[in-house]
Design a protein around this motif. Structure first.
Motif, PDB file in Angstrom:
ATOM      1  N   MET A  69       8.503  53.372  24.560  1.00 24.45           N
ATOM      2  CA  MET A  69       8.681  53.223  26.010  1.00 24.45           C
ATOM      3  C   MET A  69       8.282  51.817  26.453  1.00 24.45           C
ATOM      4  SD  MET A  69       7.125  56.801  27.465  1.00 24.45           S
ATOM      5  CE  MET A  69       7.492  58.371  26.679  1.00 24.45           C
ATOM      6  N   LEU A  70       7.181  51.321  25.903  1.00 19.04           N
ATOM      7  CA  LEU A  70       6.722  49.976  26.243  1.00 19.04           C
ATOM      8  C   LEU A  70       7.727  48.927  25.783  1.00 19.04           C
ATOM      9  CD1 LEU A  70       4.159  48.815  27.615  1.00 19.04           C
ATOM     10  CD2 LEU A  70       3.252  48.394  25.330  1.00 19.04           C
ATOM     11  N   ALA A  71       8.334  49.156  24.609  1.00 24.56           N
ATOM     12  CA  ALA A  71       9.335  48.219  24.098  1.00 24.56           C
ATOM     13  C   ALA A  71      10.562  48.179  25.006  1.00 24.56           C
ATOM     14  CB  ALA A  71       9.732  48.615  22.678  1.00 24.56           C
ATOM     15  N   VAL A  72      11.022  49.349  25.451  1.00 25.60           N
ATOM     16  CA  VAL A  72      12.175  49.398  26.358  1.00 25.60           C
ATOM     17  C   VAL A  72      11.855  48.700  27.673  1.00 25.60           C
ATOM     18  CG1 VAL A  72      13.658  50.934  27.704  1.00 25.60           C
ATOM     19  CG2 VAL A  72      13.130  51.490  25.319  1.00 25.60           C
ATOM     20  N   MET A 114       6.134  50.520  35.865  1.00 26.47           N
ATOM     21  CA  MET A 114       6.306  51.447  34.738  1.00 26.47           C
ATOM     22  C   MET A 114       5.481  51.006  33.537  1.00 26.47           C
ATOM     23  SD  MET A 114      10.398  52.206  34.790  1.00 26.47           S
ATOM     24  CE  MET A 114      11.260  52.411  36.358  1.00 26.47           C
ATOM     25  N   GLU A 115       5.492  49.720  33.261  1.00 29.55           N
ATOM     26  CA  GLU A 115       4.714  49.191  32.140  1.00 29.55           C
ATOM     27  C   GLU A 115       3.232  49.487  32.331  1.00 29.55           C
ATOM     28  OE1 GLU A 115       5.037  45.111  29.690  1.00 29.55           O
ATOM     29  OE2 GLU A 115       4.335  44.856  31.737  1.00 29.55           O
ATOM     30  N   SER A 116       2.748  49.324  33.551  1.00 26.08           N
ATOM     31  CA  SER A 116       1.350  49.623  33.852  1.00 26.08           C
ATOM     32  C   SER A 116       1.049  51.098  33.613  1.00 26.08           C
ATOM     33  CB  SER A 116       1.053  49.245  35.310  1.00 26.08           C
ATOM     34  OG  SER A 116      -0.278  49.546  35.648  1.00 26.08           O
ATOM     35  N   GLY A 117       1.973  51.978  34.026  1.00 24.64           N
ATOM     36  CA  GLY A 117       1.783  53.406  33.810  1.00 24.64           C
ATOM     37  C   GLY A 117       1.799  53.782  32.342  1.00 24.64           C
ATOM     38  N   ILE A 118       2.655  53.132  31.556  1.00 26.76           N
ATOM     39  CA  ILE A 118       2.711  53.412  30.115  1.00 26.76           C
ATOM     40  C   ILE A 118       1.411  53.005  29.438  1.00 26.76           C
ATOM     41  CG2 ILE A 118       3.881  52.820  27.955  1.00 26.76           C
ATOM     42  CD1 ILE A 118       6.452  52.481  29.654  1.00 26.76           C
ATOM     43  N   VAL A 145       4.673  64.649  26.460  1.00 27.16           N
ATOM     44  CA  VAL A 145       4.991  63.225  26.381  1.00 27.16           C
ATOM     45  C   VAL A 145       6.239  62.917  27.210  1.00 27.16           C
ATOM     46  CG1 VAL A 145       5.689  61.352  24.842  1.00 27.16           C
ATOM     47  CG2 VAL A 145       3.884  62.929  24.137  1.00 27.16           C
ATOM     48  N   ALA A 146       7.241  63.797  27.123  1.00 26.30           N
ATOM     49  CA  ALA A 146       8.466  63.606  27.907  1.00 26.30           C
ATOM     50  C   ALA A 146       8.168  63.674  29.405  1.00 26.30           C
ATOM     51  CB  ALA A 146       9.499  64.656  27.521  1.00 26.30           C
ATOM     52  N   LYS A 147       7.309  64.610  29.810  1.00 27.42           N
ATOM     53  CA  LYS A 147       6.953  64.725  31.225  1.00 27.42           C
ATOM     54  C   LYS A 147       6.195  63.488  31.709  1.00 27.42           C
ATOM     55  CE  LYS A 147       6.708  69.789  31.240  1.00 27.42           C
ATOM     56  NZ  LYS A 147       5.818  70.972  31.346  1.00 27.42           N
ATOM     57  N   ILE A 148       5.295  62.986  30.865  1.00 24.78           N
ATOM     58  CA  ILE A 148       4.563  61.770  31.232  1.00 24.78           C
ATOM     59  C   ILE A 148       5.528  60.598  31.386  1.00 24.78           C
ATOM     60  CG2 ILE A 148       2.888  60.063  30.421  1.00 24.78           C
ATOM     61  CD1 ILE A 148       1.360  62.370  29.096  1.00 24.78           C
ATOM     62  N   GLY A 149       6.463  60.467  30.430  1.00 24.83           N
ATOM     63  CA  GLY A 149       7.448  59.391  30.513  1.00 24.83           C
ATOM     64  C   GLY A 149       8.297  59.492  31.766  1.00 24.83           C
ATOM     65  N   VAL A 152       6.230  58.477  34.813  1.00 25.92           N
ATOM     66  CA  VAL A 152       6.056  57.022  34.861  1.00 25.92           C
ATOM     67  C   VAL A 152       7.313  56.348  35.423  1.00 25.92           C
ATOM     68  CG1 VAL A 152       5.873  54.971  33.417  1.00 25.92           C
ATOM     69  CG2 VAL A 152       4.321  56.883  33.034  1.00 25.92           C
ATOM     70  N   VAL A 153       8.486  56.799  34.969  1.00 25.88           N
ATOM     71  CA  VAL A 153       9.746  56.217  35.447  1.00 25.88           C
ATOM     72  C   VAL A 153       9.954  56.501  36.927  1.00 25.88           C
ATOM     73  CG1 VAL A 153      12.261  56.331  35.229  1.00 25.88           C
ATOM     74  CG2 VAL A 153      10.840  56.255  33.175  1.00 25.88           C
ATOM     75  N   LEU A 154       9.731  57.751  37.339  1.00 23.52           N
ATOM     76  CA  LEU A 154       9.923  58.109  38.746  1.00 23.52           C
ATOM     77  C   LEU A 154       8.938  57.374  39.649  1.00 23.52           C
ATOM     78  CD1 LEU A 154      10.568  61.961  38.510  1.00 23.52           C
ATOM     79  CD2 LEU A 154      12.232  60.155  38.967  1.00 23.52           C
ATOM     80  N   ARG A 155       7.698  57.248  39.187  1.00 19.78           N
ATOM     81  CA  ARG A 155       6.707  56.531  39.990  1.00 19.78           C
ATOM     82  C   ARG A 155       7.126  55.082  40.203  1.00 19.78           C
ATOM     83  NH1 ARG A 155       0.603  54.489  38.658  1.00 19.78           N
ATOM     84  NH2 ARG A 155       1.820  53.214  37.207  1.00 19.78           N
ATOM     85  N   GLY A 156       7.506  54.404  39.116  1.00 22.15           N
ATOM     86  CA  GLY A 156       7.919  53.008  39.231  1.00 22.15           C
ATOM     87  C   GLY A 156       9.137  52.836  40.109  1.00 22.15           C
ATOM     88  N   GLY A 157      10.126  53.719  39.934  1.00 20.60           N
ATOM     89  CA  GLY A 157      11.356  53.602  40.711  1.00 20.60           C
ATOM     90  C   GLY A 157      11.148  53.889  42.183  1.00 20.60           C
ATOM     91  N   MET A 158      10.367  54.911  42.511  1.00 17.43           N
ATOM     92  CA  MET A 158      10.176  55.303  43.903  1.00 17.43           C
ATOM     93  C   MET A 158       9.246  54.347  44.651  1.00 17.43           C
ATOM     94  SD  MET A 158      12.174  57.808  44.241  1.00 17.43           S
ATOM     95  CE  MET A 158      11.705  58.402  45.857  1.00 17.43           C
ATOM     96  N   LEU A 159       8.216  53.840  43.982  1.00 21.89           N
ATOM     97  CA  LEU A 159       7.268  52.956  44.656  1.00 21.89           C
ATOM     98  C   LEU A 159       7.916  51.652  45.120  1.00 21.89           C
ATOM     99  CD1 LEU A 159       3.952  53.305  42.604  1.00 21.89           C
ATOM    100  CD2 LEU A 159       4.275  53.825  45.019  1.00 21.89           C
ATOM    101  N   ILE A 160       8.876  51.141  44.367  1.00 18.03           N
ATOM    102  CA  ILE A 160       9.480  49.848  44.698  1.00 18.03           C
ATOM    103  C   ILE A 160      10.686  50.005  45.616  1.00 18.03           C
ATOM    104  CG2 ILE A 160      10.444  47.724  43.691  1.00 18.03           C
ATOM    105  CD1 ILE A 160       7.481  48.218  43.139  1.00 18.03           C
ATOM    106  N   LEU A 161      11.219  51.206  45.736  1.00 18.44           N
ATOM    107  CA  LEU A 161      12.406  51.429  46.569  1.00 18.44           C
ATOM    108  C   LEU A 161      12.222  50.974  48.012  1.00 18.44           C
ATOM    109  CD1 LEU A 161      15.243  52.507  46.146  1.00 18.44           C
ATOM    110  CD2 LEU A 161      14.434  54.771  46.859  1.00 18.44           C
ATOM    111  N   PRO A 162      11.044  51.174  48.654  1.00 18.09           N
ATOM    112  CA  PRO A 162      10.877  50.674  50.030  1.00 18.09           C
ATOM    113  C   PRO A 162      11.084  49.169  50.177  1.00 18.09           C
ATOM    114  CG  PRO A 162       9.175  52.283  49.534  1.00 18.09           C
ATOM    115  CD  PRO A 162       9.907  52.021  48.251  1.00 18.09           C
TER     116      PRO A 162
END
Length: 230
Positions: A69-72, A114-118, A145-149, A152-162
């Motif tokens: 995930m960090l590599a991506v 997302m990187e910070s969350g990972i 692990v899938a739920k955590i991933g 992390v993706v939803l948090r990063g995407g939603m936080l920056i959307l505003p």
């Protein structure tokens, strides 16, 4: 639209102008060499990690999933910034479409979160593996692990959307010039004529109460790991 300063207000300018590194225009070609090398290393290194983890069944473990995930995330971050940066250095291609600028800004900031969350997830994984190893396989099974991933993706995407919602509503005036190599949030905010306090406060919230807390959690995890080791 003129590339120079004007006194006319406008909404959603057609393009922005990225200056690169102001004052070092003559050295842009030389500056591009280490950036190009870092980009090539990032592409090669991260794809190698993904390939090795995919091929080796012994690496099908939470730690390596988080590393993937960090590599991506690193691939997306570097690709969001460096190709445009290199085109500025090599071809003086400084114009960037308004929508492309906001898209670049969204990817840079959302994947940074997302990187910070990972990193937090990796710290938690190592904490459980070292401090409570008997429960590691139960707590961090593949579905978890899938739920955590996904979280992390939803948090990063939603936080920056505003950021995008606010910036599309503003008027921009005086200049369309960004003295940077990419569209950073604060750089675009400075070009707006509207009241940008909400965006500035929200940006500080994301920086201190999201990324800042993430780093605190990472530090706590590894502090507990060190205590367990010693």
């Amino acid at each position: 639209m003129s590339n120079s300063n004007t006194s006319t207000d406008f909404t959603n300018p057609s393009t922005f102008i990225l200056l690169g590194i102001p004052g070092l225009e003559a050295a842009h070609v030389w500056i591009s060499i280490p950036f190009c090398a870092m980009y090539a290393i990032a592409i090669l290194g991260n794809f190698t990690i993904l390939f090795v983890v995919k091929r080796e069944r012994s690496l099908r473990a939470p730690m390596y999933y988080f590393i993937c995930m960090l590599a991506v995330t690193d691939l997306v971050l570097s690709t969001s910034m460096l190709p445009k940066m290199l085109s500025i250095f090599w071809f003086n291609s400084r114009e960037i479409d308004f929508s492309a600028c906001l898209t670049q800004m969204y990817f840079i900031h959302s994947f940074s979160v997302m990187e910070s969350g990972i990193l937090v997830a990796m710290g938690f994984d190592r904490y459980v593996a070292i401090c409570d190893p008997l429960r590691h396989s139960t707590l961090l099974a593949n579905p978890m692990v899938a739920k955590i991933g996904l979280a992390v993706v939803l948090r990063g995407g939603m936080l920056i959307l505003p950021y995008l919602i606010l910036m599309r509503q503003w008027q921009y005036c005086e200049t369309n010039i960004i003295p940077n190599t990419y569209c950073a949030h604060i750089a675009v905010v400075k070009l707006a004529c509207a009241d940008t306090r909400i965006s500035s406060y929200y940006g500080l919230f994301v920086l201190f109460f999201v990324k800042g807390l993430d780093m605190v959690f990472v530090a706590l995890s590894y502090t507990q790991i060190l205590r367990a080791i010693f």
